[in-house]
Design a protein around this motif. Structure first.
Motif, PDB file in Angstrom:
ATOM      1  N   ASN A   1       0.749  -1.284  -0.133  1.00  0.00           N
ATOM      2  CA  ASN A   1      -0.121   0.160  -0.025  1.00  0.00           C
ATOM      3  C   ASN A   1       0.849   1.336   0.002  1.00  0.00           C
ATOM      4  O   ASN A   1       1.917   1.333   0.537  1.00  0.00           O
ATOM      5  CB  ASN A   1      -0.891   0.029   1.261  1.00  0.00           C
ATOM      6  N   PRO A   2       0.432   2.054  -1.158  1.00  0.00           N
ATOM      7  CA  PRO A   2       1.266   3.507  -0.622  1.00  0.00           C
ATOM      8  C   PRO A   2       0.996   4.035   0.623  1.00  0.00           C
ATOM      9  O   PRO A   2      -0.006   4.061   1.229  1.00  0.00           O
ATOM     10  CB  PRO A   2       0.499   4.566  -1.901  1.00  0.00           C
ATOM     11  N   ARG A   3       1.917   4.553   0.993  1.00  0.00           N
ATOM     12  CA  ARG A   3       2.117   5.316   2.643  1.00  0.00           C
ATOM     13  C   ARG A   3       1.515   6.528   2.639  1.00  0.00           C
ATOM     14  O   ARG A   3       1.306   7.068   3.751  1.00  0.00           O
ATOM     15  CB  ARG A   3       3.435   5.168   3.134  1.00  0.00           C
ATOM     16  N   LYS A   4       1.284   7.310   1.720  1.00  0.00           N
ATOM     17  CA  LYS A   4       1.001   8.519   1.785  1.00  0.00           C
ATOM     18  C   LYS A   4      -0.519   8.952   1.229  1.00  0.00           C
ATOM     19  O   LYS A   4      -1.290   9.735   1.841  1.00  0.00           O
ATOM     20  CB  LYS A   4       1.959   9.685   1.310  1.00  0.00           C
ATOM     21  N   ASN A   5      -0.909   8.032   0.311  1.00  0.00           N
ATOM     22  CA  ASN A   5      -2.246   8.299  -0.408  1.00  0.00           C
ATOM     23  C   ASN A   5      -3.112   6.987  -0.543  1.00  0.00           C
ATOM     24  O   ASN A   5      -2.652   6.055  -0.573  1.00  0.00           O
ATOM     25  CB  ASN A   5      -1.808   8.897  -1.670  1.00  0.00           C
ATOM     26  N   GLU A   6      -4.314   7.364  -0.629  1.00  0.00           N
ATOM     27  CA  GLU A   6      -5.287   6.377  -0.823  1.00  0.00           C
ATOM     28  C   GLU A   6      -5.031   5.798  -2.485  1.00  0.00           C
ATOM     29  O   GLU A   6      -4.775   6.637  -3.106  1.00  0.00           O
ATOM     30  CB  GLU A   6      -6.737   6.672  -0.726  1.00  0.00           C
ATOM     31  N   HIS A   7      -5.188   4.588  -2.529  1.00  0.00           N
ATOM     32  CA  HIS A   7      -4.983   4.100  -4.083  1.00  0.00           C
ATOM     33  C   HIS A   7      -6.032   3.088  -4.341  1.00  0.00           C
ATOM     34  O   HIS A   7      -6.292   2.135  -3.463  1.00  0.00           O
ATOM     35  CB  HIS A   7      -3.571   3.320  -4.104  1.00  0.00           C
ATOM     36  N   LYS A   8      -6.688   3.189  -5.287  1.00  0.00           N
ATOM     37  CA  LYS A   8      -7.813   2.522  -5.930  1.00  0.00           C
ATOM     38  C   LYS A   8      -7.760   2.066  -7.444  1.00  0.00           C
ATOM     39  O   LYS A   8      -7.570   2.969  -8.111  1.00  0.00           O
ATOM     40  CB  LYS A   8      -9.218   2.799  -5.262  1.00  0.00           C
ATOM     41  N   LEU A   9      -7.548   0.937  -7.712  1.00  0.00           N
ATOM     42  CA  LEU A   9      -7.764   0.731  -9.202  1.00  0.00           C
ATOM     43  C   LEU A   9      -9.181   0.593  -9.722  1.00  0.00           C
ATOM     44  O   LEU A   9      -9.998   0.638  -8.816  1.00  0.00           O
ATOM     45  CB  LEU A   9      -7.341  -0.843  -9.425  1.00  0.00           C
ATOM     46  N   GLY A  10      -9.461   0.792 -10.845  1.00  0.00           N
ATOM     47  CA  GLY A  10     -10.528   0.821 -11.453  1.00  0.00           C
ATOM     48  C   GLY A  10     -11.077  -0.551 -11.281  1.00  0.00           C
ATOM     49  O   GLY A  10     -10.490  -1.636 -11.697  1.00  0.00           O
ATOM     50  N   TRP A  11     -12.684  -0.712 -11.413  1.00  0.00           N
ATOM     51  CA  TRP A  11     -13.117  -2.018 -11.514  1.00  0.00           C
ATOM     52  C   TRP A  11     -12.904  -2.642 -12.952  1.00  0.00           C
ATOM     53  O   TRP A  11     -12.994  -1.954 -13.924  1.00  0.00           O
ATOM     54  CB  TRP A  11     -14.795  -1.787 -11.130  1.00  0.00           C
ATOM     55  N   HIS A  12     -12.835  -3.982 -13.015  1.00  0.00           N
ATOM     56  CA  HIS A  12     -12.144  -4.649 -14.126  1.00  0.00           C
ATOM     57  C   HIS A  12     -12.327  -6.117 -14.048  1.00  0.00           C
ATOM     58  O   HIS A  12     -12.742  -6.605 -12.849  1.00  0.00           O
ATOM     59  CB  HIS A  12     -10.910  -4.274 -14.383  1.00  0.00           C
TER      60      HIS A  12
ATOM     61  N   ASN B   1     -14.292 -12.378 -12.473  1.00  0.00           N
ATOM     62  CA  ASN B   1     -15.227 -11.720 -11.735  1.00  0.00           C
ATOM     63  C   ASN B   1     -14.688 -10.089 -11.710  1.00  0.00           C
ATOM     64  O   ASN B   1     -13.764  -9.744 -11.901  1.00  0.00           O
ATOM     65  CB  ASN B   1     -15.449 -12.280 -10.375  1.00  0.00           C
ATOM     66  N   ILE B   2     -15.764  -9.198 -11.454  1.00  0.00           N
ATOM     67  CA  ILE B   2     -15.535  -7.980 -11.378  1.00  0.00           C
ATOM     68  C   ILE B   2     -14.953  -7.616 -10.058  1.00  0.00           C
ATOM     69  O   ILE B   2     -15.450  -7.810  -8.874  1.00  0.00           O
ATOM     70  CB  ILE B   2     -16.848  -7.157 -11.640  1.00  0.00           C
ATOM     71  N   HIS B   3     -13.819  -7.028 -10.099  1.00  0.00           N
ATOM     72  CA  HIS B   3     -13.094  -6.670  -8.730  1.00  0.00           C
ATOM     73  C   HIS B   3     -12.406  -5.713  -9.027  1.00  0.00           C
ATOM     74  O   HIS B   3     -12.179  -4.659 -10.056  1.00  0.00           O
ATOM     75  CB  HIS B   3     -11.998  -8.050  -8.460  1.00  0.00           C
ATOM     76  N   THR B   4     -11.672  -4.966  -7.885  1.00  0.00           N
ATOM     77  CA  THR B   4     -10.639  -4.047  -7.885  1.00  0.00           C
ATOM     78  C   THR B   4      -9.877  -4.031  -6.646  1.00  0.00           C
ATOM     79  O   THR B   4      -9.900  -4.907  -5.870  1.00  0.00           O
ATOM     80  CB  THR B   4     -11.437  -2.606  -7.627  1.00  0.00           C
ATOM     81  N   GLY B   5      -8.786  -3.322  -6.426  1.00  0.00           N
ATOM     82  CA  GLY B   5      -7.857  -3.326  -5.170  1.00  0.00           C
ATOM     83  C   GLY B   5      -8.081  -1.955  -4.489  1.00  0.00           C
ATOM     84  O   GLY B   5      -7.950  -0.865  -5.362  1.00  0.00           O
ATOM     85  N   HIS B   6      -8.104  -1.959  -3.329  1.00  0.00           N
ATOM     86  CA  HIS B   6      -8.191  -0.577  -2.624  1.00  0.00           C
ATOM     87  C   HIS B   6      -7.208  -0.504  -1.465  1.00  0.00           C
ATOM     88  O   HIS B   6      -7.526  -1.402  -0.478  1.00  0.00           O
ATOM     89  CB  HIS B   6      -9.714  -0.505  -2.319  1.00  0.00           C
ATOM     90  N   THR B   7      -6.606   0.331  -1.360  1.00  0.00           N
ATOM     91  CA  THR B   7      -5.766   0.606  -0.113  1.00  0.00           C
ATOM     92  C   THR B   7      -5.733   1.990   0.578  1.00  0.00           C
ATOM     93  O   THR B   7      -5.955   3.047  -0.388  1.00  0.00           O
ATOM     94  CB  THR B   7      -4.118   0.213  -0.389  1.00  0.00           C
ATOM     95  N   VAL B   8      -5.443   1.885   1.771  1.00  0.00           N
ATOM     96  CA  VAL B   8      -5.706   3.301   2.441  1.00  0.00           C
ATOM     97  C   VAL B   8      -3.973   3.184   3.009  1.00  0.00           C
ATOM     98  O   VAL B   8      -3.476   2.188   3.573  1.00  0.00           O
ATOM     99  CB  VAL B   8      -6.563   3.628   3.278  1.00  0.00           C
TER     100      VAL B   8
END
Length: 401
Positions: free
Chosen positions: A152-163, A288-295
């Motif tokens: 996970n990035p240490r300074k910013n939220e990061h989220k991939l597009g759904w795909h 399946n429809i998925h994404t990744g989401h980190t904070v």
């Protein structure tokens, strides 16, 4: 609450405590009824129905803390402020987000990364016994596949597009990272073409579940809940809402018919966050429809790892390797593998690939900019030398003069 949630497969977010304000309205956890190791009928049925299954085969395994600390060291060393001073990450392929922070790291088994435990675990009895229990495969039957560390990035939220991890448009051919072909005509995204591709995807899914000629899993080294997906979306036709989510903006602007439904922020209907404890692992069907989401406030340290079955000797001409895997062609990777059978597995993979002739075929944008800025890194061949000399005059996809 749905019957599936009542059964314990998914939990409503109102009934759980999460350290993160995720968009998901439900979570998926490991289940006691799926605790038996290997490819049990219960696990396979869950995978077929929902498109994922959480396994607990590595909970308490002594490899987990070893890999966890190695993952932390590599993630720290790949921080953009260090460049290549702590780790020559140009020997791998580091996916970077805002401010060049890493969100996924490839190259773990390259000796330049200095963490031999990843290759050791890949070839360990513990991991091979799992592969055998899932696929009925022995070391002499294996071919090398991909490995990466999700962080996970240490300074910013990061989220991939759904795909989906499947090409559901155009010709259906898989794309390479350096030359992504998302289609360019209205016909590429017509419903007629999409249904042809969807039928092919369904056939591939059924074959994969039945034959199990390999396995790839997301092995959590710390507790995490960063993978989000829509259960069951791997085996049913997408809804108009999901079509709006998946359809590229470029194709919408070109006039592909769709029903505007999503504001780009709200959760998708039925989406869940996969909640893993250290040592638990996710096996999923990639269509399946998925994404990744980190904070920033929650660590992600998850190893994507697996083996594939070697089919037949390669009779086709080698293809230019996807840039994400080009680093793995380095003979130094082969030499660092701890077992002879692993070197053979590498040979089987490598004979199908060849190194591309442009910087884009080999590196991330981060590395390319540093090469053009005067740093001789990566393969350190004539291509890189000429690019260093040319600097900003070096053109995209330029080859040797």
């Amino acid at each position: 609450m749905s019957s599936r949630q009542k059964s314990g497969v998914f939990q409503d977010s109102s009934s759980v405590t999460s350290r993160i304000n995720y968009h998901s309205t439900a979570f998926a956890d490991s289940m006691p009824g799926l605790a038996a190791p290997g490819a049990t009928s219960q696990r396979l049925a869950h995978l077929e129905e929902h498109g994922f299954v959480i396994i607990t085969d590595f909970v308490g395994n002594p490899w987990i803390p070893v890999l966890r600390e190695a993952g932390r060291r590599i993630t720290e060393a790949c921080a953009p402020e260090y460049g290549y001073s702590k780790l020559d990450c140009s020997k791998g392929y580091v996916h970077r987000a805002k401010a060049d922070e890493a969100w996924a790291i490839r190259g773990l088994i390259h000796p330049a990364f200095g963490e031999p435990c990843f290759a050791q675990f890949l070839g360990s009895p513990d991991f091979l016994n799992f592969v055998d229990s899932w696929c009925d495969l022995k070391p002499h039957e294996l071919e090398m596949t991909a490995m990466l560390l999700w962080c996970n990035p240490r300074k910013n939220e990061h989220k991939l597009g759904w795909h989906r991890d499947a090409t559901w448009w155009g010709t259906g051919e898989p794309h390479r990272a350096q030359r992504v072909d998302r289609g360019s005509t209205l016909d590429d995204y017509s419903e007629e073409v999409e249904k042809i591709r969807w039928k092919e995807i369904q056939e591939k899914n059924a074959k994969s579940l039945q034959e199990r000629n390999g396995v790839s899993l997301f092995l959590a080294l710390v507790d995490e809940e960063c993978h989000e997906l829509v259960p069951g979306s791997h085996k049913r036709w997408r809804t108009p809402f999901e079509h709006d989510v998946l359809l590229p903006k470029k194709m919408k602007d070109m006039g592909v018919p769709y029903t505007p439904s999503w504001n780009g922020i709200d959760p998708l209907p039925d989406q869940v966050a996969i909640r893993l404890k250290a040592g638990e692992a996710l096996i999923r069907i990639g269509s399946n429809i998925h994404t990744g989401h980190t904070v920033p406030e929650q660590e992600r340290n998850t190893l994507s790892i697996g083996w594939s079955k070697w089919e037949d000797p390669n009779t086709k001409e080698p293809m230019v390797a996807d840039a994400r895997y080009a680093w793995q062609l380095d003979p130094a990777v082969r030499e660092a593998l701890p077992h002879k059978w692993m070197k053979i597995a590498w040979d089987r993979w490598a004979e199908k690939q060849k190194l591309g002739e442009t910087l884009e075929d080999r590196y991330t944008e981060f590395d390319i900019e540093r090469i053009k800025g005067g740093e001789l890194v990566g393969w350190r061949g004539e291509l890189e030398r000429q690019a260093v000399e040319a600097g900003e005059k070096w053109e995209p996809f330029q080859t040797l003069s």
